[in-house]
Enzyme design. Structure first.
Site, mmCIF file in Angstrom:
data_model
loop_
_atom_site.group_PDB
_atom_site.id
_atom_site.type_symbol
_atom_site.label_atom_id
_atom_site.label_comp_id
_atom_site.label_asym_id
_atom_site.label_seq_id
_atom_site.Cartn_x
_atom_site.Cartn_y
_atom_site.Cartn_z
ATOM 1 N N LYS A 101 0.869 -1.181 0.000
ATOM 2 C CA LYS A 101 0.000 0.000 0.000
ATOM 3 C C LYS A 101 0.904 1.228 0.000
ATOM 4 O O LYS A 101 1.928 1.251 0.687
ATOM 5 C CB LYS A 101 -0.878 -0.028 1.251
ATOM 6 C CG LYS A 101 -1.926 1.071 1.309
ATOM 7 C CD LYS A 101 -2.784 0.908 2.564
ATOM 8 C CE LYS A 101 -3.877 1.950 2.643
ATOM 9 N NZ LYS A 101 -4.725 1.767 3.838
ATOM 10 N N SER B 187 -9.608 1.813 2.978
ATOM 11 C CA SER B 187 -8.716 2.545 2.111
ATOM 12 C C SER B 187 -7.683 1.677 1.375
ATOM 13 O O SER B 187 -7.090 2.142 0.388
ATOM 14 C CB SER B 187 -7.978 3.601 2.924
ATOM 15 O OG SER B 187 -7.140 2.976 3.871
ATOM 16 N N SER C 254 -9.802 -0.613 7.176
ATOM 17 C CA SER C 254 -9.199 -0.396 5.860
ATOM 18 C C SER C 254 -8.521 -1.610 5.221
ATOM 19 O O SER C 254 -8.182 -1.561 4.043
ATOM 20 C CB SER C 254 -8.196 0.756 5.927
ATOM 21 O OG SER C 254 -8.873 1.982 5.831
#
Lengths: 529, 483
Positions: free
Chosen positions: A121, A196, A220
């Protein structure tokens, strides 16, 4: 300080800022062209887990280079539809694969992650590589250091494929808040992948990586894992070092893996769970060998708590149906379900949306244009620089949360908001403690509904916040949470969440693995080509 | 109308740890700009603070020396405000649970009376970097550019907040010098206000004599020496009195001291005060300071100046004044103690330190530890005088040599031929010479002016270059003159 990394510590109000980094500022140049691979490889990484790939690499059936190429080829095929990555490192990945192959060949220092292609990420700092956090304000930021988890992956010989898309500063539940582009759900490109860590979940679901690391502040990792039909875990707060993770809300953020099955989650935890002296909130505890402990597990007699309040109003009927079936599967394996009360969960979302923005308002204050990242070029003085840089560099949702947090911490409001929210947090923790007196783990839905359409909730932040209703309280309590695919509704994946006691990731992995041994939801793949 | 002045001070003191408070960067003054900075103290994304244990130890040392209560559970908080020399735009500080509370410092006023000034709290925080504003008026909003140096960012800083116990600028001055002395003494900070390792903000208000309630205060900033603190407070005391005298009201505000003009001017009013939005620092666990740790630190703490002064008076039988002077710095008092170990004669050591050595230090503007003289050498020299190896007069020459060049006193004395002459054989001819050459003085002596003998001793000393043993010369003289 690293050599070659120099700050122009000069705030000039008249000179335009100088480009400081030796690479083009436009991100898209590092994204495109997508890697092109000649021919079709027989290997389709979408069908492969890390533990299977590991066995094949050790036996010499495949090489890391082949697997990495297959992932890159897959990326070149599907990335236009999915848009999971912000940056891809084809050359670096192939070089790392070559090193890994030598390591495999020599047989020395071979770890379960050696040669396994992984995506990060884009809020995990990787030395010399752009780390944007999905934000324009960090578009040109290149950290001169590795996050501790990145060092651990590199030590293990993992291959880093690239950095995945995310909601800006991890604030969001759909990856639509990325400053660059939205990511699409591989199961339905019109729908969001969740967020996210939407890029990480979509990459794994689409076969663009074997494992991806994400971060979870209020859901997330778990919510996008559920939306994309993959397995994801948020470990206990303090289990994985946050050093080098760009902070959203420090007391809630936790790094965790997203993978195709529970065994891969275990394998990844074996590599990244450790005490880190560079993170004062990381905790030293005796960790079990996760993957090894999944052999010959019998969950008979395991007590699974069923929080009745999580199955009330607002839960999509298709999801309820899948969870009912999942419950029967686990009961069939000998697990015993007991009803538990978790009333304070009603206040979790409210408390979360005070605490997380409060911490964020302070954590994000450093992005002011003075030292690194975006700086507005036309400012006339320092106040103007702050206002324009932040106004232009940060997105709407991020600004919304900074304002909420600033308000909640303001003198005169602190007691009514922040302090109250912290008290709620304590109550939630106690509620969980009490429920764990009756059971070994909890069984809940991961999300109230399956993946929604892109654009559907962008103008309704409250509606968007509700998609984390089942996950936020776990962060507030600091507990581990595992999401495994448990069915489909209207063609979209459904996720089941298991919540465990502090540092008892293993129980979650055992139950999750037992479930996957008798189901095949995690083995199904979206059709993209 | 008669007013009473009320003053409280907020003093920031940089701790002299090897490294910064939350990272491994060196903590040093006057290095090349931005050469002592790393991603952690520059607040780069994703990096985390780790508390420097040694800084907490030094903080605890100071807290013990200032008689504070040390909290077993304290925590760090974030103080949020924007300024470019603060890399994270928040400062890691302590809000409601500082490491130490409820201390005190005793000051001694010029009339000899003593007064205890209360210390409310001492908390630990990180220092900011430095800004240099170029062009324009020198404020960040009106300058053409600002240069930033982050060497100081993250240096451990103690904030010592006093009670409003001081009643005059003089008391504030004494409090500051007292604070500096004790912090220097225990070795936690050099407290150099000119270099910014000690900084002071002063709160001052006036009230009618006899009233219990405090008046409206102003806070004064930008003083860069102890003297300017005193001057600024004297100015502000007068200014406030004039305002009140004329029926006006003091407005609560922050005022800046302008050294060259000798005045304070308004910087910002209470309404413009920052809202720092303090909240607990989530990146750091609370500090748990065990009683055992505090005891251990307390054991290693050096004897404090007042205790040592009392001991010098009691055990060494030094005059109160000497004991006071010799305990103004820890180095001086350590020097005395070490010399006493060698010669076992505190009075003699004290005499040398108070006379020839002090004179030299004043002239050269240096500290005792910066000279070539060591304590054991001084002790050795005193032993040589006591044994009669050298005369006291030679001692004066020798000490000058030792202060300037150092060396072994025995060897210097031998090389320079300074060994005291005590043999009658050598001295007798010189005595006779002196008597023969001065018949007038002989007459005076024999005529009853016994003190004239001093003149002859002087003559012999002169002839020997000060090496003659005055006692022996005296004896021979008396005998020869009486003949």
């Amino acid at each position: 300080m690293e050599s070659g990394f120099r700050f122009p510590f000069l705030i000039s109000h008249f000179l335009p800022p100088v480009s400081r980094f030796p690479f083009p500022l436009s991100l898209l140049t590092s994204r495109l062209p997508l890697p092109t691979m000649k021919g079709r490889y027989k290997l389709n990484p979408i069908n492969l887990t890390a533990h299977e790939a590991h066995e094949k690499m050790v036996s010499g059936e495949i090489s890391s280079t082949e697997l990495t190429k297959a992932c890159l080829q897959r990326i070149s095929m599907v990335e236009k539809k999915v848009s999971a990555y912000i940056t891809i490192f084809p050359d670096l990945a192939l070089k790392m694969a070559k090193d890994a192959d030598e390591r495999l060949k020599s047989g020395e220092n071979v770890k379960p992650l050696t040669g396994i292609p992984i995506a990060l990420k884009d809020l995990l700092c990787m030395k010399g590589k752009p780390t944007t956090c999905g934000s324009k304000i960090l578009e040109n930021f290149v950290p001169p250091y590795n996050a501790t988890v990145v060092d651990m992956l590199l030590d293990a010989g993992a291959i880093i494929l690239g950095k995945t898309n995310m909601d800006e500063f991890a604030m969001g539940s759909s990856t639509e808040n990325s400053a660059f582009f939205p990511t699409h759900n591989p199961w339905d490109p019109d729908r969001v992948p969740g967020g996210s860590s939407g890029g990480s979940a979509a990459a794994v679901a689409a076969g663009e990586a074997i494992i991806a690391l994400g971060s979870d502040t209020g859901g997330s990792i778990r919510q996008p894992a559920a939306f994309c039909g993959v397995t994801g875990m948020k470990p206990t707060y303090g289990a994985v070092s946050r050093y080098g993770l760009i902070a959203f809300a420090s007391s809630l953020d936790q790094i965790g893996p997203i993978a195709r099955d529970v065994k891969d989650i275990a394998l990844c935890l074996d590599a990244i769970v450790a005490h880190d002296p560079m993170d004062s909130t990381s905790i030293s505890f005796k960790k079990p060998p996760y993957l090894e402990s999944l052999v010959d597990v019998d969950i008979k007699g395991m007590k699974i708590g069923y929080p009745v309040d999580f199955f009330g109003e607002g839960l999509d009927p298709g999801i309820r149906k899948s969870l009912d079936e999942a419950r029967r599967v686990l009961e069939g394996l000998g697990a015993e379900f007991v009803d538990v009360e978790l009333k304070s969960g009603d206040y979790a979302l409210a408390a979360y949306y005070i605490i997380a923005p409060s911490e964020a308002s302070s954590n994000l204050a450093r992005y002011d244009g003075a030292r690194y990242g975006y700086r507005n070029p036309t400012n006339i003085d320092v106040m103007d620089m702050y206002k324009k840089t932040r106004g232009e560099g940060l997105g709407r949702e991020v600004i919304r949360r900074i304002m909420t947090g600033t308000y909640a911490l303001s003198s005169g409001y602190y007691d009514a908001y922040y302090l109250k929210a912290q008290k709620v947090r304590t109550l939630i923790r106690r509620d969980y403690d009490r429920s764990f007196e009756k059971c070994d783990l909890l069984f809940t839905p991961a999300t109230p509904a399956p993946a929604f359409r892109i654009g559907e909730k962008v103008d309704d932040p409250l509606e968007m916040y509700l998609s984390d209703i089942y996950t936020v309280s776990v962060n507030l309590a600091g507990l581990p949470g595992l999401v495994v695919p448990c069915g489909f509704t209207k063609g979209l994946p459904v996720g089941l969440q298991l919540i465990g006691k502090s540092f008892d990731e293993l129980t979650l992995l055992k139950v999750g693995n037992a479930f996957q041994e008798v189901t095949d939801y995690h083995k199904r793949s979206p059709v993209l080509d | 109308m008669a007013y009473e002045t009320v003053i409280g001070l907020e003093v920031h003191v940089e701790l002299n740890t090897k490294t910064k408070l939350f990272c491994g960067c060196e903590n040093r003054f006057a290095a090349e700009p931005n050469s002592l900075a790393c991603p952690v103290c520059l607040g780069l994304p994703g990096l985390l603070p780790v508390v420097n244990k040694r800084a907490v130890e030094k903080h605890i040392m100071a807290a013990i020396a200032l008689g504070c209560e040390i909290l077993e559970y304290s925590k760090f908080d974030r103080k949020n405000y924007y300024y470019p020399d603060m890399p994270k735009n928040y400062q890691i500080s302590q809000y409601d649970l500082p490491i130490a509370i409820k201390g005190c410092l005793e000051i001694e006023k010029s009339d000899g009376t003593k007064k205890v000034i209360g210390i409310t709290r001492i908390h630990l925080e990180e220092d900011t970097g430095k800004s240099i504003h170029g062009g324009g008026s020198g404020s960040i909003m009106e300058s053409d550019y600002t240069l930033l140096d982050y060497n100081r960012a993250g240096v451990p800083l103690m904030e010592i907040v006093s009670e409003p116990d001081m009643r005059s600028p003089e008391e504030a001055y004494l409090y500051l010098t007292g604070l500096k002395k004790i912090l220097n003494w225990i070795g936690v900070s050099d407290c150099k206000m000119e270099q910014g390792s000690l900084r002071c903000d002063a709160n001052i208000s006036l009230r009618k004599k006899g009233e219990l309630e405090f008046g409206v205060k102003t806070e004064i900033k930008n003083m860069n020496s102890f003297k300017s603190v005193r001057s600024a407070l004297e100015f502000e005391e007068k200014r406030q009195a004039e305002v009140l005298e004329n029926g006006g009201k003091i407005s609560q505000e922050t005022r800046g001291w302008e050294e060259d003009k000798g005045i304070t001017v308004s910087m910002r009013s209470k309404e413009d005060a920052h809202d720092y939005r303090y909240f607990p620092e989530p990146d750091l666990a609370p500090l748990k300071i065990s009683r055992e740790w505090v005891d251990e630190i307390g054991k290693d703490l050096p004897e404090l100046p007042d205790d040592r002064r009392e001991r010098f008076i009691r055990e060494y039988r030094l005059p109160e004044y000497d004991a006071g002077v010799l305990t103004t710095s820890r180095e001086m008092s350590d020097f005395l103690e070490e010399a006493v170990v060698v010669c076992n004669d505190p009075k003699q050591v004290s005499n040398w330190l108070m006379s020839d050595i002090s004179k030299y230090l004043n002239e050269k503007q240096v500290e005792i530890q910066e000279t070539k003289l060591s304590a054991s050498t001084l002790g050795g020299m005193i032993n040589m005088i006591k044994k009669g190896t050298i005369s006291g007069k030679i001692g004066k020459k020798l000490i000058a040599e030792l202060l300037n060049k150092g060396g072994d006193p025995e060897e210097i004395v031998k090389k320079k031929g300074w060994i005291q002459v005590s043999s009658e054989e050598e001295l007798l001819p010189l005595v006779k010479e002196a008597i023969d050459a001065n018949p007038k003085a002989v007459e005076e002596y024999l005529g009853g002016k016994k003190s004239a003998i001093g003149f002859f001793v002087g003559q012999v000393m002169k002839a020997t270059g000060g090496k003659a043993n005055p006692g022996v010369v005296n004896k021979i003289l008396m005998r020869e003159l009486e003949k």
